[in-house]
Design a protein around this motif. Structure first.
Motif, PDB file in Angstrom:
ATOM      1  N   ASP A  32     -38.925 118.946  89.970  1.00 33.96           N
ATOM      2  CA  ASP A  32     -39.500 117.800  89.656  1.00 33.96           C
ATOM      3  C   ASP A  32     -40.449 117.858  89.599  1.00 33.96           C
ATOM      4  OD1 ASP A  32     -36.798 117.430  88.925  1.00 33.96           O
ATOM      5  OD2 ASP A  32     -36.009 116.145  91.014  1.00 33.96           O
ATOM      6  N   LEU A  33     -41.323 116.517  89.059  1.00 36.94           N
ATOM      7  CA  LEU A  33     -42.552 116.318  88.530  1.00 36.94           C
ATOM      8  C   LEU A  33     -42.990 115.005  89.088  1.00 36.94           C
ATOM      9  CD1 LEU A  33     -45.700 117.777  88.565  1.00 36.94           C
ATOM     10  CD2 LEU A  33     -44.892 117.512  86.169  1.00 36.94           C
ATOM     11  N   LEU A  34     -43.554 114.851  89.854  1.00 34.56           N
ATOM     12  CA  LEU A  34     -44.312 113.103  90.272  1.00 34.56           C
ATOM     13  C   LEU A  34     -45.781 113.148  89.653  1.00 34.56           C
ATOM     14  CD1 LEU A  34     -44.277 110.328  91.463  1.00 34.56           C
ATOM     15  CD2 LEU A  34     -44.987 111.519  93.648  1.00 34.56           C
ATOM     16  N   ILE A  35     -46.291 112.420  89.075  1.00 33.32           N
ATOM     17  CA  ILE A  35     -47.588 111.978  88.473  1.00 33.32           C
ATOM     18  C   ILE A  35     -48.028 110.637  89.487  1.00 33.32           C
ATOM     19  CG2 ILE A  35     -49.288 112.034  86.809  1.00 33.32           C
ATOM     20  CD1 ILE A  35     -48.181 113.959  86.612  1.00 33.32           C
ATOM     21  N   ILE A  36     -49.087 110.784  90.141  1.00 36.81           N
ATOM     22  CA  ILE A  36     -49.684 109.472  90.359  1.00 36.81           C
ATOM     23  C   ILE A  36     -51.020 109.323  90.061  1.00 36.81           C
ATOM     24  CG2 ILE A  36     -49.995 108.272  92.641  1.00 36.81           C
ATOM     25  CD1 ILE A  36     -48.504 110.381  94.506  1.00 36.81           C
ATOM     26  N   ASP A  37     -50.742 108.416  89.354  1.00 36.57           N
ATOM     27  CA  ASP A  37     -52.033 107.384  88.724  1.00 36.57           C
ATOM     28  C   ASP A  37     -53.070 106.522  88.652  1.00 36.57           C
ATOM     29  OD1 ASP A  37     -53.646 108.042  86.018  1.00 36.57           O
ATOM     30  OD2 ASP A  37     -53.114 105.998  85.614  1.00 36.57           O
ATOM     31  N   ASP A  38     -53.675 106.988  88.743  1.00 36.71           N
ATOM     32  CA  ASP A  38     -54.905 105.693  89.658  1.00 36.71           C
ATOM     33  C   ASP A  38     -54.903 104.733  88.532  1.00 36.71           C
ATOM     34  OD1 ASP A  38     -54.158 106.590  92.453  1.00 36.71           O
ATOM     35  OD2 ASP A  38     -56.407 106.652  93.147  1.00 36.71           O
ATOM     36  N   ASN A  39     -54.573 104.173  87.814  1.00 39.09           N
ATOM     37  CA  ASN A  39     -54.920 103.303  86.148  1.00 39.09           C
ATOM     38  C   ASN A  39     -55.892 103.862  85.670  1.00 39.09           C
ATOM     39  OD1 ASN A  39     -54.729 100.679  85.323  1.00 39.09           O
ATOM     40  ND2 ASN A  39     -56.543  99.806  86.656  1.00 39.09           N
ATOM     41  N   SER A  40     -55.565 104.567  85.336  1.00 40.80           N
ATOM     42  CA  SER A  40     -56.814 105.644  84.742  1.00 40.80           C
ATOM     43  C   SER A  40     -57.019 104.387  82.415  1.00 40.80           C
ATOM     44  CB  SER A  40     -56.207 106.696  83.916  1.00 40.80           C
ATOM     45  OG  SER A  40     -55.805 108.131  85.057  1.00 40.80           O
ATOM     46  N   PRO A  41     -58.205 104.620  82.980  1.00 44.37           N
ATOM     47  CA  PRO A  41     -58.109 104.012  81.454  1.00 44.37           C
ATOM     48  C   PRO A  41     -58.664 104.356  80.623  1.00 44.37           C
ATOM     49  CG  PRO A  41     -60.689 104.699  82.468  1.00 44.37           C
ATOM     50  CD  PRO A  41     -59.648 104.513  83.865  1.00 44.37           C
ATOM     51  N   ASP A  42     -58.105 106.367  80.521  1.00 45.56           N
ATOM     52  CA  ASP A  42     -57.582 106.338  79.075  1.00 45.56           C
ATOM     53  C   ASP A  42     -56.618 106.070  78.528  1.00 45.56           C
ATOM     54  OD1 ASP A  42     -56.550 108.191  81.054  1.00 45.56           O
ATOM     55  OD2 ASP A  42     -57.555 109.662  80.410  1.00 45.56           O
ATOM     56  N   GLY A  43     -55.756 106.104  79.024  1.00 51.01           N
ATOM     57  CA  GLY A  43     -54.335 106.221  78.887  1.00 51.01           C
ATOM     58  C   GLY A  43     -53.356 107.384  79.204  1.00 51.01           C
ATOM     59  N   THR A  44     -53.978 107.561  80.361  1.00 52.86           N
ATOM     60  CA  THR A  44     -52.943 108.464  80.880  1.00 52.86           C
ATOM     61  C   THR A  44     -51.934 108.700  82.087  1.00 52.86           C
ATOM     62  OG1 THR A  44     -55.193 109.803  82.028  1.00 52.86           O
ATOM     63  CG2 THR A  44     -52.835 110.228  82.970  1.00 52.86           C
ATOM     64  N   ALA A  45     -51.597 106.749  81.947  1.00 53.12           N
ATOM     65  CA  ALA A  45     -49.827 106.869  82.671  1.00 53.12           C
ATOM     66  C   ALA A  45     -49.050 106.210  81.491  1.00 53.12           C
ATOM     67  CB  ALA A  45     -50.078 105.832  83.230  1.00 53.12           C
ATOM     68  N   ALA A  46     -49.564 105.628  80.413  1.00 58.39           N
ATOM     69  CA  ALA A  46     -48.976 105.647  79.547  1.00 58.39           C
ATOM     70  C   ALA A  46     -48.257 106.924  78.704  1.00 58.39           C
ATOM     71  CB  ALA A  46     -49.677 104.345  78.301  1.00 58.39           C
ATOM     72  N   LYS A  47     -49.076 108.327  78.531  1.00 57.57           N
ATOM     73  CA  LYS A  47     -48.865 108.690  78.000  1.00 57.57           C
ATOM     74  C   LYS A  47     -47.975 109.571  78.427  1.00 57.57           C
ATOM     75  CE  LYS A  47     -49.360 110.835  75.148  1.00 57.57           C
ATOM     76  NZ  LYS A  47     -48.882 111.037  73.260  1.00 57.57           N
ATOM     77  N   VAL A  48     -48.264 109.587  80.266  1.00 56.87           N
ATOM     78  CA  VAL A  48     -46.355 109.782  80.472  1.00 56.87           C
ATOM     79  C   VAL A  48     -45.105 108.964  80.689  1.00 56.87           C
ATOM     80  CG1 VAL A  48     -45.615 109.656  84.156  1.00 56.87           C
ATOM     81  CG2 VAL A  48     -48.413 111.047  82.526  1.00 56.87           C
ATOM     82  N   GLU A  49     -45.419 107.328  80.572  1.00 55.74           N
ATOM     83  CA  GLU A  49     -44.045 106.972  80.013  1.00 55.74           C
ATOM     84  C   GLU A  49     -43.765 107.550  79.095  1.00 55.74           C
ATOM     85  OE1 GLU A  49     -45.367 103.166  82.609  1.00 55.74           O
ATOM     86  OE2 GLU A  49     -46.066 103.203  80.694  1.00 55.74           O
ATOM     87  N   GLU A  50     -44.274 107.883  78.403  1.00 55.37           N
ATOM     88  CA  GLU A  50     -44.145 108.287  76.692  1.00 55.37           C
ATOM     89  C   GLU A  50     -42.877 109.604  76.818  1.00 55.37           C
ATOM     90  OE1 GLU A  50     -46.061 110.217  73.004  1.00 55.37           O
ATOM     91  OE2 GLU A  50     -46.460 108.564  74.025  1.00 55.37           O
ATOM     92  N   LEU A  51     -43.292 110.607  79.025  1.00 52.28           N
ATOM     93  CA  LEU A  51     -42.462 111.382  77.929  1.00 52.28           C
ATOM     94  C   LEU A  51     -41.478 111.748  78.790  1.00 52.28           C
ATOM     95  CD1 LEU A  51     -46.027 113.556  78.278  1.00 52.28           C
ATOM     96  CD2 LEU A  51     -44.445 113.863  76.245  1.00 52.28           C
ATOM     97  N   GLN A  52     -41.446 110.408  79.635  1.00 52.91           N
ATOM     98  CA  GLN A  52     -40.064 110.029  80.820  1.00 52.91           C
ATOM     99  C   GLN A  52     -39.195 110.004  79.791  1.00 52.91           C
ATOM    100  OE1 GLN A  52     -42.255 106.812  83.095  1.00 52.91           O
ATOM    101  NE2 GLN A  52     -41.542 108.076  84.725  1.00 52.91           N
ATOM    102  N   LYS A  53     -38.873 109.620  78.915  1.00 51.87           N
ATOM    103  CA  LYS A  53     -38.161 110.023  78.191  1.00 51.87           C
ATOM    104  C   LYS A  53     -37.493 111.240  77.669  1.00 51.87           C
ATOM    105  CE  LYS A  53     -39.392 109.187  73.413  1.00 51.87           C
ATOM    106  NZ  LYS A  53     -41.019 108.986  73.902  1.00 51.87           N
ATOM    107  N   ASN A  54     -38.094 112.514  77.694  1.00 48.83           N
ATOM    108  CA  ASN A  54     -37.683 113.839  77.673  1.00 48.83           C
ATOM    109  C   ASN A  54     -37.225 115.001  78.535  1.00 48.83           C
ATOM    110  OD1 ASN A  54     -38.688 113.013  74.960  1.00 48.83           O
ATOM    111  ND2 ASN A  54     -40.768 113.988  75.256  1.00 48.83           N
TER     112      ASN A  54
END
Length: 243
Positions: A32-54
């Motif tokens: 299992d994988l937990l990403i902890i994102d510190d409000n990255s302005p480059d869209g890192t968290a949004a990309k993780v959210e996109e990949l979560q469905k996979n």
């Protein structure tokens, strides 16, 4: 749910995040994988959210309000893991400086061989660092030598950030009392594990400097480590109850 959780803190890792997630997800141990994102302005968290469905029920995201430090990110992740049923927790960088192929080695070194803390070590078999400036290699190498001198630990790579912890280690350490946020956080976790008598092992890895994105290392992090080690040793004599 897996019995092992990989924690990756992120800040501006858009160049690496999809590749590292897809790599970790492919292993037969079903990490299992937990990403902890510190409000990255480059869209890192949004990309993780996109990949979560996979990767339903395997890829998780915790978003924090700002850049709060590596140590606090891991403490957040440790507490998240302890609130669930994970038996093993692995720290790992997002930038491929830690080879994901070594995840299995660290995990099974703890699970099968009984070590409480398994460290991916850059220095246990010499200096296994690729594409770092010589000054940074020397600083890191001698920082570990300094830690050995002050603390009495035998570890060759006390500042390593590629580490597998058994659940009982994280339960035994008072996470709310971890003091350091940067480089010294890694030393503090290892030293407190050592003082509490847990079995620690180092496995050789090859550390490769990031190819994409920007390093978060700076001189203040090394300064924290130098003075932090002295404080840790002092506290081990006089304030160990708060550990």
């Amino acid at each position: 749910m897996s019995d092992v959780l990989v924690i990756i803190p992120t800040y501006n890792e858009i160049e690496n995040i999809q590749a590292i997630i897809e790599k970790v997800m492919k292993y037969p141990d079903n990490f299992d994988l937990l990403i902890i994102d510190d409000n990255s302005p480059d869209g890192t968290a949004a990309k993780v959210e996109e990949l979560q469905k996979n990767y339903p029920q395997r890829l998780f995201l915790e978003k924090r309000a700002g850049k709060l430090g590596l140590g606090t990110a891991y403490i957040h992740g440790f507490k998240w893991a302890l609130a669930r049923d994970y038996g093993y927790v692995i720290e790992m960088d997002a930038d491929f400086s830690h080879n994901p192929d070594d995840l299995t080695r660290l995990y099974h070194n703890s699970k099968d061989k009984g070590f409480d803390v398994s460290i991916g070590s850059r220095y246990i078999t010499g200096v296994n660092v690729v594409n770092w400036p010589m000054g940074r290699v020397l600083m890191s190498y001698f920082a570990s030598a300094y830690v050995r001198l002050i603390t009495g630990m035998k570890l060759r790579d006390a500042t390593a950030g590629f580490v597998c912890y058994r659940r009982r280690v994280l339960e035994a350490i008072k996470l709310d009392n971890i003091e350091f946020k940067g480089y010294a956080f890694q030393i503090e976790m290892k030293f407190k594990s050592h003082v509490k008598g847990f079995k620690i092992s180092e496995l050789p890895i090859i550390f490769i400097n990031r190819q994409l994105g920007t390093s978060k290392m700076n001189s203040s992090i090394f300064g924290e480590a130098m003075f932090g080690v002295l404080k840790l040793k002092f506290d081990s004599y006089f304030h160990k109850k708060k550990w």
